[in-house]
Design a protein around this motif. Sequence first.
Motif, short mmCIF file in Angstrom:
data_model
loop_
_atom_site.label_atom_id
_atom_site.label_comp_id
_atom_site.label_asym_id
_atom_site.label_seq_id
_atom_site.Cartn_x
_atom_site.Cartn_y
_atom_site.Cartn_z
N ILE A 145 -18.46 -5.79 35.91
CA ILE A 145 -18.28 -7.04 36.66
C ILE A 145 -19.23 -8.02 35.98
N VAL A 146 -18.42 -9.21 36.00
CA VAL A 146 -19.07 -10.39 35.18
C VAL A 146 -18.88 -11.55 36.19
N TYR A 147 -19.95 -12.44 36.29
CA TYR A 147 -19.77 -13.79 37.07
C TYR A 147 -19.84 -14.87 36.13
N HIS A 148 -18.73 -15.71 36.38
CA HIS A 148 -18.34 -16.61 35.36
C HIS A 148 -18.27 -18.18 35.94
N ARG A 149 -18.89 -19.00 35.18
CA ARG A 149 -19.02 -20.47 35.68
C ARG A 149 -17.78 -21.05 35.00
N ALA A 150 -16.47 -20.99 35.53
CA ALA A 150 -15.18 -21.16 34.92
C ALA A 150 -15.06 -22.61 34.37
N GLY A 151 -14.82 -22.89 32.87
CA GLY A 151 -14.49 -24.29 32.43
C GLY A 151 -15.75 -24.99 32.36
N SER A 152 -16.84 -24.49 32.27
CA SER A 152 -17.90 -25.32 32.18
C SER A 152 -18.01 -25.99 30.82
N ALA A 153 -17.71 -25.61 29.84
CA ALA A 153 -17.82 -26.14 28.28
C ALA A 153 -16.51 -27.14 28.38
N ILE A 154 -15.16 -26.69 28.47
CA ILE A 154 -14.27 -27.47 28.07
C ILE A 154 -13.02 -28.13 29.44
N GLY A 155 -13.63 -27.79 30.62
CA GLY A 155 -12.79 -28.23 31.51
C GLY A 155 -11.78 -27.33 32.02
N SER A 156 -11.69 -26.12 31.63
CA SER A 156 -10.83 -25.48 32.10
C SER A 156 -10.50 -25.43 33.66
N GLN A 157 -9.36 -25.16 34.15
CA GLN A 157 -8.95 -25.08 35.58
C GLN A 157 -10.09 -24.19 36.31
N ALA A 158 -10.48 -24.75 37.41
CA ALA A 158 -11.54 -23.93 38.15
C ALA A 158 -11.01 -24.07 39.70
N VAL A 159 -11.63 -23.33 40.73
CA VAL A 159 -11.53 -23.51 42.04
C VAL A 159 -11.40 -24.80 42.29
N ASN A 160 -10.60 -25.48 43.10
CA ASN A 160 -10.35 -26.93 43.60
C ASN A 160 -10.57 -27.79 42.41
N ARG A 161 -10.23 -27.71 41.35
CA ARG A 161 -10.38 -28.69 40.30
C ARG A 161 -9.39 -28.44 39.14
N PRO A 162 -8.48 -29.33 38.70
CA PRO A 162 -7.56 -29.09 37.75
C PRO A 162 -8.16 -29.02 36.42
N ALA A 163 -7.61 -28.75 35.55
CA ALA A 163 -7.94 -28.71 34.33
C ALA A 163 -8.05 -29.86 33.71
N SER A 164 -8.99 -30.32 32.79
CA SER A 164 -9.30 -31.58 32.07
C SER A 164 -8.36 -31.90 31.04
N PRO A 165 -7.92 -32.98 30.66
CA PRO A 165 -6.89 -33.30 29.68
C PRO A 165 -7.36 -32.64 28.35
N PHE A 166 -8.51 -32.50 27.90
CA PHE A 166 -8.72 -31.74 26.76
C PHE A 166 -8.23 -30.41 26.91
N SER A 167 -8.76 -29.59 27.85
CA SER A 167 -8.15 -27.97 28.31
C SER A 167 -6.52 -28.14 28.29
N LEU A 168 -6.04 -29.08 28.89
CA LEU A 168 -4.50 -29.11 29.11
C LEU A 168 -3.81 -29.14 27.73
N TYR A 169 -4.47 -30.09 26.98
CA TYR A 169 -3.77 -30.43 25.31
C TYR A 169 -3.81 -28.78 24.85
N PHE A 170 -5.06 -28.28 24.76
CA PHE A 170 -4.96 -27.23 23.80
C PHE A 170 -4.29 -25.99 24.34
N ILE A 171 -4.41 -25.91 25.66
CA ILE A 171 -3.92 -24.69 26.40
C ILE A 171 -2.08 -24.68 26.31
N HIS A 172 -1.60 -25.94 26.32
CA HIS A 172 -0.04 -25.88 26.21
C HIS A 172 0.08 -26.17 24.74
#
Length: 355
Positions: free
Chosen positions: A254-281
Amino acid sequence: MTLAPLGVVVVTYNAADVILDCLETLLGAAAADGAALRVVVVDNASTDGTPAVIRDWAAGRVPYVAPDDLPFAHLPVAKPLPLGSAAIPGGARCEVAPLTLIETGSNGGFAAGVNIGLAHLASDPGIERFWVLNPDSAVPAGTPAAFATRDPGPFSLMGGRVIYLDAPDKIQIDGGLLDRRTGVTHNSNQFCPPDVPPPDPAALDFITGASMVASRAFYEAVGPMSEDYFLYYEEVDWALRRGDLPLAYCPGGIVYHRAGSAIGSQAVNRPASPFSLYFIHRARMRFVRRFFPASLPLAFAFSLAKAGQLALKGYRREAGTLLLASLNRPPPAHVRIMLSDDAARRAIPEHIGKS
């Protein structure tokens, strides 16, 4: 119970605000478990002083204070801690220390940092498993021992339960699922409560790079992670190259994770940042082109639908960024400005000099 020696790779980039939660809880959990860890932090040219934060913490110059939202009891780690250093490949060879900091001097992306750490740890033949862990994670007691227990038999990659640190009543991912028609990935058991049954590893397609254990047999057979994605899909690519070695799931990992803290990945109640969207797609289309080229039309159709969805919600800049990435066009200015010239040469070499 016999515990396998466990090497840990943590890749950092501007992680000064989260890295101590990771290292402190990781080493505290290992001490509580009696697990033998050798930890390598690979810093990808952070500009926020991450290496200095790690050195001050290890030396005991800065006391560690656990965050108020840490969802488990923490065992403090005695200081000072010996902190080794090592040259990146091509430099002088150094012995593997219990805790090592490698400063790469450049940002080659997630996989490049992981590969440097893996190469360093693999030089110690006693390490049987390699745990890739995100720097914005926190590790409770029991997890290092669970990942080090010699139970699953031969495996390629092993994962466990990743829970949102800022929403500890919700699972982020239990393992990854892949839609081969579009290249879209899905998180098994996402948003479910942490008491749901674990998944069948045979039904999974990949293990999340946020917390992923690779066996030495897999690493030696398949080789390092592909570095041309820069961000995202590296672990999916790695898993699809595993051959006959199965994936494994560790219920106690088990690991607890602060999702997207560095690059703005999608998290609970928050869309991905443009930076994250560019590189994921961009990575998704590159992955489909590599493994499922016949699916490229459907993969692009998904991009169009997703961009339309974002635009209808008012996220027009995000929608445009997604389309540029899917067409392998140069990143927009608001994404490019977040990359140093050195990082851009590694991340988007085909677009250097273009706008």
